[in-house]
Write a protein that holds these residues in place. Structure first.
Motif, PDB file in Angstrom:
ATOM      1  N   UNK A 101       0.146  11.128 -19.136  1.00  0.00           N
ATOM      2  CA  UNK A 101      -1.195  10.534 -18.978  1.00  0.00           C
ATOM      3  C   UNK A 101      -2.150  11.113 -20.017  1.00  0.00           C
ATOM      4  N   UNK A 102      -2.494  10.316 -21.060  1.00  0.00           N
ATOM      5  CA  UNK A 102      -3.474  10.820 -22.028  1.00  0.00           C
ATOM      6  C   UNK A 102      -4.854  10.999 -21.373  1.00  0.00           C
ATOM      7  N   UNK A 103      -5.665  11.860 -21.985  1.00  0.00           N
ATOM      8  CA  UNK A 103      -7.048  12.085 -21.499  1.00  0.00           C
ATOM      9  C   UNK A 103      -8.031  11.554 -22.546  1.00  0.00           C
ATOM     10  N   UNK A 104      -8.520  10.350 -22.332  1.00  0.00           N
ATOM     11  CA  UNK A 104      -9.539   9.831 -23.258  1.00  0.00           C
ATOM     12  C   UNK A 104     -10.824   9.537 -22.465  1.00  0.00           C
ATOM     13  N   UNK A 105     -11.220  10.526 -21.600  1.00  0.00           N
ATOM     14  CA  UNK A 105     -12.401  10.286 -20.761  1.00  0.00           C
ATOM     15  C   UNK A 105     -13.283  11.516 -20.631  1.00  0.00           C
ATOM     16  N   UNK A 106     -12.831  12.700 -21.048  1.00  0.00           N
ATOM     17  CA  UNK A 106     -13.638  13.898 -20.786  1.00  0.00           C
ATOM     18  C   UNK A 106     -14.355  14.441 -22.014  1.00  0.00           C
ATOM     19  N   UNK A 107     -13.914  14.105 -23.214  1.00  0.00           N
ATOM     20  CA  UNK A 107     -14.561  14.654 -24.418  1.00  0.00           C
ATOM     21  C   UNK A 107     -15.932  14.007 -24.617  1.00  0.00           C
ATOM     22  N   UNK A 108     -16.891  14.783 -25.132  1.00  0.00           N
ATOM     23  CA  UNK A 108     -18.272  14.304 -25.311  1.00  0.00           C
ATOM     24  C   UNK A 108     -18.312  12.998 -26.122  1.00  0.00           C
ATOM     25  N   UNK A 109     -17.381  12.875 -27.082  1.00  0.00           N
ATOM     26  CA  UNK A 109     -17.435  11.698 -27.973  1.00  0.00           C
ATOM     27  C   UNK A 109     -17.167  10.401 -27.208  1.00  0.00           C
ATOM     28  N   UNK A 110     -16.628  10.495 -25.998  1.00  0.00           N
ATOM     29  CA  UNK A 110     -16.275   9.281 -25.248  1.00  0.00           C
ATOM     30  C   UNK A 110     -17.396   8.810 -24.329  1.00  0.00           C
ATOM     31  N   UNK A 111     -18.660   9.248 -24.611  1.00  0.00           N
ATOM     32  CA  UNK A 111     -19.795   8.863 -23.755  1.00  0.00           C
ATOM     33  C   UNK A 111     -19.901   7.349 -23.617  1.00  0.00           C
ATOM     34  N   UNK A 112     -19.678   6.628 -24.707  1.00  0.00           N
ATOM     35  CA  UNK A 112     -19.786   5.160 -24.641  1.00  0.00           C
ATOM     36  C   UNK A 112     -18.411   4.512 -24.726  1.00  0.00           C
ATOM     37  N   UNK A 113     -17.396   5.333 -24.436  1.00  0.00           N
ATOM     38  CA  UNK A 113     -16.053   4.750 -24.387  1.00  0.00           C
ATOM     39  C   UNK A 113     -15.094   5.392 -25.370  1.00  0.00           C
ATOM     40  N   UNK A 114     -13.829   5.000 -25.217  1.00  0.00           N
ATOM     41  CA  UNK A 114     -12.764   5.506 -26.098  1.00  0.00           C
ATOM     42  C   UNK A 114     -12.245   4.355 -26.966  1.00  0.00           C
ATOM     43  N   UNK A 115     -11.208   3.651 -26.552  1.00  0.00           N
ATOM     44  CA  UNK A 115     -10.735   2.485 -27.321  1.00  0.00           C
ATOM     45  C   UNK A 115     -11.787   1.376 -27.351  1.00  0.00           C
ATOM     46  N   UNK A 116     -12.734   1.426 -26.383  1.00  0.00           N
ATOM     47  CA  UNK A 116     -13.756   0.381 -26.313  1.00  0.00           C
ATOM     48  C   UNK A 116     -15.074   0.771 -26.939  1.00  0.00           C
ATOM     49  N   UNK A 117     -15.115   1.923 -27.594  1.00  0.00           N
ATOM     50  CA  UNK A 117     -16.370   2.441 -28.133  1.00  0.00           C
ATOM     51  C   UNK A 117     -16.818   1.647 -29.369  1.00  0.00           C
ATOM     52  N   UNK A 118     -18.093   1.263 -29.462  1.00  0.00           N
ATOM     53  CA  UNK A 118     -18.566   0.517 -30.648  1.00  0.00           C
ATOM     54  C   UNK A 118     -18.367   1.273 -31.965  1.00  0.00           C
ATOM     55  N   UNK A 119     -18.205   2.599 -31.906  1.00  0.00           N
ATOM     56  CA  UNK A 119     -18.032   3.425 -33.110  1.00  0.00           C
ATOM     57  C   UNK A 119     -16.551   3.478 -33.489  1.00  0.00           C
ATOM     58  N   UNK A 120     -16.211   2.888 -34.626  1.00  0.00           N
ATOM     59  CA  UNK A 120     -14.803   2.776 -35.046  1.00  0.00           C
ATOM     60  C   UNK A 120     -14.144   4.151 -35.193  1.00  0.00           C
ATOM     61  N   UNK A 121     -14.914   5.142 -35.596  1.00  0.00           N
ATOM     62  CA  UNK A 121     -14.331   6.488 -35.766  1.00  0.00           C
ATOM     63  C   UNK A 121     -13.903   7.047 -34.402  1.00  0.00           C
ATOM     64  N   UNK A 122     -14.717   6.802 -33.395  1.00  0.00           N
ATOM     65  CA  UNK A 122     -14.377   7.300 -32.060  1.00  0.00           C
ATOM     66  C   UNK A 122     -13.176   6.524 -31.517  1.00  0.00           C
ATOM     67  N   UNK A 123     -13.100   5.212 -31.805  1.00  0.00           N
ATOM     68  CA  UNK A 123     -11.916   4.444 -31.386  1.00  0.00           C
ATOM     69  C   UNK A 123     -10.668   5.037 -32.048  1.00  0.00           C
ATOM     70  N   UNK A 124     -10.817   5.437 -33.318  1.00  0.00           N
ATOM     71  CA  UNK A 124      -9.673   6.021 -34.034  1.00  0.00           C
ATOM     72  C   UNK A 124      -9.279   7.367 -33.424  1.00  0.00           C
ATOM     73  N   UNK A 125     -10.273   8.173 -33.034  1.00  0.00           N
ATOM     74  CA  UNK A 125      -9.994   9.466 -32.378  1.00  0.00           C
ATOM     75  C   UNK A 125      -9.207   9.240 -31.090  1.00  0.00           C
TER      76      UNK A 125
END
Ligand code: LRH
Ligand code: MN
Length: 400
Positions: A101-125
Motif C-alpha cells: 500500500x503506497x502512501x500518497x496522502x500524508x506528505x505536505x505536498x499532497x495538500x491538494x492531492x497526489x495523482x490528482x494535484x493540479x501541480x504536475x511536479x507533485x503528480x510526478x512525485x
C-alpha cells in the motif's frame, strides 16, 4: 440454532475453510487513534519486526492469515533498502508480505492531492512513489499493489473534477505499465474523508472506470467501510464479480462512516451476505473467484492482537455460515420466486452455530480449538508488553 449437520455439510464447510485465507494489516497492530486523540497501548507494535511478530502470533493461533499487508512509508521508510529486513522477518515469523500500500496522502505536498494535484511536479512525485512501490512489490514477490487516494476537495468550485480524472487516468496507466506479469493493481474507492466536498475515486463505478482505463491487470478493491449509509454492498460485489473486476476486500465494520471497527461487530449479516454472493457465484460458474480477503481496521480501544484474533475467527465463522447455504435449493427458489424458501436458505445458514465444526477443523490442523484462550495462556502479551511499554507510553499524542 443447533442443526444436525450432515457429513456432507461438515465436509463442505471444512473444504471451504481449507481454501479460506485472510490478510492482516501491519497498521492494525500499531498505536492509532482519531483526530481527537490516540489512547496508547503498552503492547502496541511500532517497528516492522514487532508487526511481523504480532501477525505471526495470530497466524500461529488461527492458521488462516499467512500474509501481512504493508504500508510503504510506515513499514519500509527506506524503500527498497528495507526489503532485506522484511525478508528476514518473513522467514523468522513464517509469513509472506501481502499487498503493498503506497502512501500518497500524508506528505505536505499532497495538500491538494497526489495523482490528482493540479501541480504536475507533485503528480510526478506521487507517481514516482507508486512506481517505487511496484518495485518493492516485485522485490518482495508480493502480488498486489493496493491503491487508496485521499485526493479530492473541500469546497465547491475549488477544483476541476474532470481534469483530475484525466490526471488519475495518466498516473494509473503509468503505474500499470510498471507491473510485472504476476502483479495486480487494486483500486480502492471511498466516498469521503479526509476530503469532504468531492473525492476523486468516490465509488465503485469511478474505481471501475479508472481500473479499466489503467489496464487489464487492474481490479476494484471494496473496503466495507467506504459506502454511504444504506448502500447495498453485496449488490456492488455481485456486479464486480460478473464483470470479473473484483480484486479484493478491506473488511471492517461501521455504524456511521469509515469507523474501521472490528469485522462483524456491528452487522455480521452484512459480511455473510457478501460471502454468500461470492460462494453462490463460484457454485454457479464453477470458477474460484480470484479475490484477496484483507482486514483494514484500526483498534483504538480494543487490545490490538486480541482484536485481530477476534476478527479472524469471526471471518472464519461468517465464511463457514455462507458455505452452508444450499445453493441448489436457493437457485430453484429464486427462479420460482419462492421468496420464503429463498430467504430461509440464507437465514438457516446464518443462524447455524458453526463453531463446533470450526473447532473440529482447527483440531484436524493441529491448531488450538480456542485461539483467544490459547493466546491469553501463551504469555505472549505479557512478554511484548514488558519489551515495548516504556517506549510506547513515552510517546505523547495530541491532535492540536
Ligand atoms: C483509507 C483506508 C486505506 C488505507 C488506510 C489505512 O480509509 O481504508 O485502505 O490505506 O485506510
Ligand atoms: Mn481500506
Amino acid at each position: 440454532m443447533c442443526r444436525v449437520m450432515s457429513t456432507q455439510q461438515v465436509e463442505h464447510v471444512h473444504a471451504a475453510l481449507n481454501g479460506f485465507r485472510i490478510e492482516l494489516p501491519s497498521w492494525g497492530f500499531a498505536n492509532t487513534g482519531t483526530r481527537f486523540g490516540k489512547f496508547l497501548q503498552a503492547a502496541a507494535a511500532s517497528s516492522i519486526e514487532e508487526k511481523f511478530s504480532d501477525a505471526g502470533e495470530v497466524h500461529r493461533l488461527t492458521g488462516v492469515c499467512p500474509t501481512i499487508a504493508l504500508h510503504v512509508l510506515w513499514d519500509l521508510p527506506n524503500g527498497l533498502a528495507d526489503v532485506g529486513r522484511v525478508h528476514a522477518m518473513e522467514s523468522q515469523h513464517g509469513l509472506r508480505s501481502g499487498a503493498i500500500n503506497p502512501n500518497v496522502f500524508q506528505d505536505q505536498c499532497y495538500k491538494y492531492g497526489s495523482l490528482g494535484n493540479p501541480d504536475a511536479e507533485i503528480r510526478q512525485t506521487a507517481l514516482q512513489h507508486l512506481l517505487d512501490s511496484v518495485e518493492i512489490g516485485q522485490a518482495l514477490k508480493s502480488r498486489d499493489i493496493s491503491l487508496w487516494f485521499a485526493d479530492g476537495s473541500n469546497y465547491p468550485g475549488t477544483q476541476n473534477i474532470r481534469h483530475r480524472k484525466h490526471w488519475f487516468e495518466e498516473g494509473l496507466r503509468a503505474t500499470h505499465a510498471k507491473l510485472d506479469a504476476e502483479q495486480r493493481l487494486l483500486v480502492e474507492y471511498k466516498p469521503f474523508e479526509p476530503a469532504f466536498y468531492h473525492t476523486d475515486i468516490a465509488d465503485w463505478g469511478m474505481a471501475l472506470v479508472l481500473a479499466k482505463s489503467a489496464g487489464p491487470k487492474s481490479r476494484v478493491l471494496v473496503d466495507t467501510g467506504h459506502h454511504y449509509q444504506g448502500q447495498n454492498i453485496e449488490q456492488i460485489v455481485a456486479w464486480l464479480l460478473d464483470l470479473d473486476m473484483l480484486g479484493g476486500f478491506h473488511f471492517n465494520d461501521r455504524k456511521y462512516a469509515d469507523d474501521d471497527l472490528t469485522m462483524g461487530s456491528i452487522d455480521p449479516y452484512q459480511v455473510f451476505r457478501i460471502f454468500h454472493e461470492i460462494l453462490h457465484f463460484e457454485w454457479e460458474t464453477g470458477k474460484k473467484a480470484d479475490i484477496a480477503y484483507m482486514v483494514d481496521q484500526s483498534h483504538n480501544l480494543k487490545g490490538k492482537i486480541e482484536a485481530m484474533i477476534q476478527t479472524v475467527t469471526t471471518a472464519m465463522e461468517l465464511y463457514a455460515k455462507a458455505a452452508l447455504v444450499d445453493e441448489k435449493v436457493l437457485a430453484a427458489a429464486q427462479k420460482s420466486c419462492s421468496l420464503m424458501d429463498a430467504e430461509t436458505c440464507l437465514r438457516d445458514a446464518f443462524s447455524t452455530d458453526v463453531r463446533p465444526m470450526i473447532r473440529e477443523w482447527t483440531e484436524s490442523k493441529g491448531l488450538p480449538a480456542d485461539p483467544m484462550k490459547a493466546f491469553r495462556e501463551s504469555g505472549y502479551l505479557e512478554r511484548v508488553t514488558a519489551e515495548r511499554k516504556e517506549r510506547n507510553l513515552a510517546s505523547v499524542s495530541s491532535y492540536a
